[in-house]
Write an enzyme that holds these catalytic residues in place. Structure first.
Site, PDB file in Angstrom:
ATOM      1  N   ASP A 270      -8.241  -4.407   7.411  1.00 47.47           N
ATOM      2  CA  ASP A 270      -9.143  -5.218   7.094  1.00 47.47           C
ATOM      3  C   ASP A 270      -9.360  -6.310   7.798  1.00 47.47           C
ATOM      4  O   ASP A 270     -10.585  -6.222   8.044  1.00 47.47           O
ATOM      5  CB  ASP A 270      -7.897  -6.462   5.897  1.00 47.47           C
TER       6      ASP A 270
ATOM      7  N   GLN B 136       0.393 -11.965   7.499  1.00 47.11           N
ATOM      8  CA  GLN B 136      -0.826 -10.948   8.373  1.00 47.11           C
ATOM      9  C   GLN B 136      -1.982 -11.674   8.281  1.00 47.11           C
ATOM     10  O   GLN B 136      -2.399 -12.397   7.001  1.00 47.11           O
ATOM     11  CB  GLN B 136      -0.704  -9.465   7.261  1.00 47.11           C
TER      12      GLN B 136
ATOM     13  N   GLU C  87      -5.432 -11.481   8.504  1.00 46.18           N
ATOM     14  CA  GLU C  87      -6.122  -9.902   8.163  1.00 46.18           C
ATOM     15  C   GLU C  87      -7.567 -10.165   7.784  1.00 46.18           C
ATOM     16  O   GLU C  87      -8.323  -9.954   6.897  1.00 46.18           O
ATOM     17  CB  GLU C  87      -5.767  -8.821   7.094  1.00 46.18           C
TER      18      GLU C  87
ATOM     19  N   HIS D 222       0.686  -0.828   0.257  1.00 43.52           N
ATOM     20  CA  HIS D 222      -0.416   0.021   0.231  1.00 43.52           C
ATOM     21  C   HIS D 222       0.831   1.530   0.427  1.00 43.52           C
ATOM     22  O   HIS D 222       0.381   2.001  -0.390  1.00 43.52           O
ATOM     23  CB  HIS D 222      -1.073   0.308   0.783  1.00 43.52           C
TER      24      HIS D 222
END
Length: 243
Positions: A187, A159, A161, A48
């Protein structure tokens, strides 16, 4: 093996504080890495953030490791998620660039976690290929030393999420070779990722091992806002939402 502040913190069973790098450029990466002696790691965000996986991450890693033995461990979050089949080559790019560890987003199954471990380890522990003439130099060792020690020193992070990831978290955590489960707060809508020192202290007291404290853009905007508020004679209010 050269310094690896994150791994040293893990071995010492103490909280490892870090910062997120979302802005591109070697000068920005070096500035963040030099910001505090309390930094154990910095995460170069290629998912991101605005840093490209190649050559951006490689250049930032070089800039950070060039700071010397007290540099924080440069980690890379790859752009591909655990839902796709394209994570393998991206892990290879990040590790060949000299990253001390890799973070893979959206991992929801133990099967995917095992694939990530395999892609991050040289045989016989995995299927990572070797061929870069630059990686070992970034670590400050020769090729043979890197090959003999990388499997024990590269940190593999994933991760959690998604709802499926939470459901399978015990099976994922049991996968041999996974060093860290990182909560994806936006998320998953679970506020464990920290954006301030106060939050980070709370998480450290709760026993979390690896804790984000701030990000480059977050720290910059917070400081600017506080300075300008003081300049007009105002008082600091509630902190704005920031990454």
């Amino acid at each position: 093996m050269t310094t690896h502040a994150l791994l040293q913190a893990f071995k010492a069973s103490k909280p490892a504080f870090g910062a997120w790098i979302t802005l591109p450029g070697v000068l920005n990466a070096r500035a963040v890495a030099q910001a505090s002696p309390h930094l154990s790691w910095v995460m170069i965000d290629c998912e991101h953030g605005l840093t490209s996986l190649q050559p951006g991450a490689a250049e930032s890693i070089q800039a950070i490791t060039g700071l010397g033995p007290n540099a924080p461990s440069p980690l890379v979050r790859i752009p591909a998620t655990g839902f796709s089949n394209s994570t393998s080559w991206q892990i290879k790019y990040a590790l060949d660039a000299g990253a001390r560890g890799v973070l893979v987003p959206m991992v929801s199954t133990a099967e995917k976690a095992r694939e990530i471990v395999a892609d991050s380890r040289f045989p016989p522990g995995g299927r990572r290929g070797f061929g870069s003439p630059f990686t070992h130099g970034t670590w400050g060792v020769n090729a043979a030393e890197y090959l003999n020690s990388a499997n024990e020193n590269v940190v593999v992070m994933i991760q959690i999420e998604t709802k499926e990831g939470v459901k399978n978290v015990e099976a994922i955590a049991a996968v041999d070779g996974i060093d860290c489960l990182f909560i994806g707060p936006y998320d998953l809508s679970l506020a464990i990722y920290c954006t301030s020192g106060k939050q980070s202290l709370k998480r450290a007291e709760e026993g979390f091992d690896i804790i984000n404290v701030t990000s480059d853009i977050g720290a910059m905007t917070e400081s600017l806002a506080a300075s300008l508020t003081a300049a007009v004679g105002g008082e600091s209010g509630a902190a704005a939402f920031r990454y």
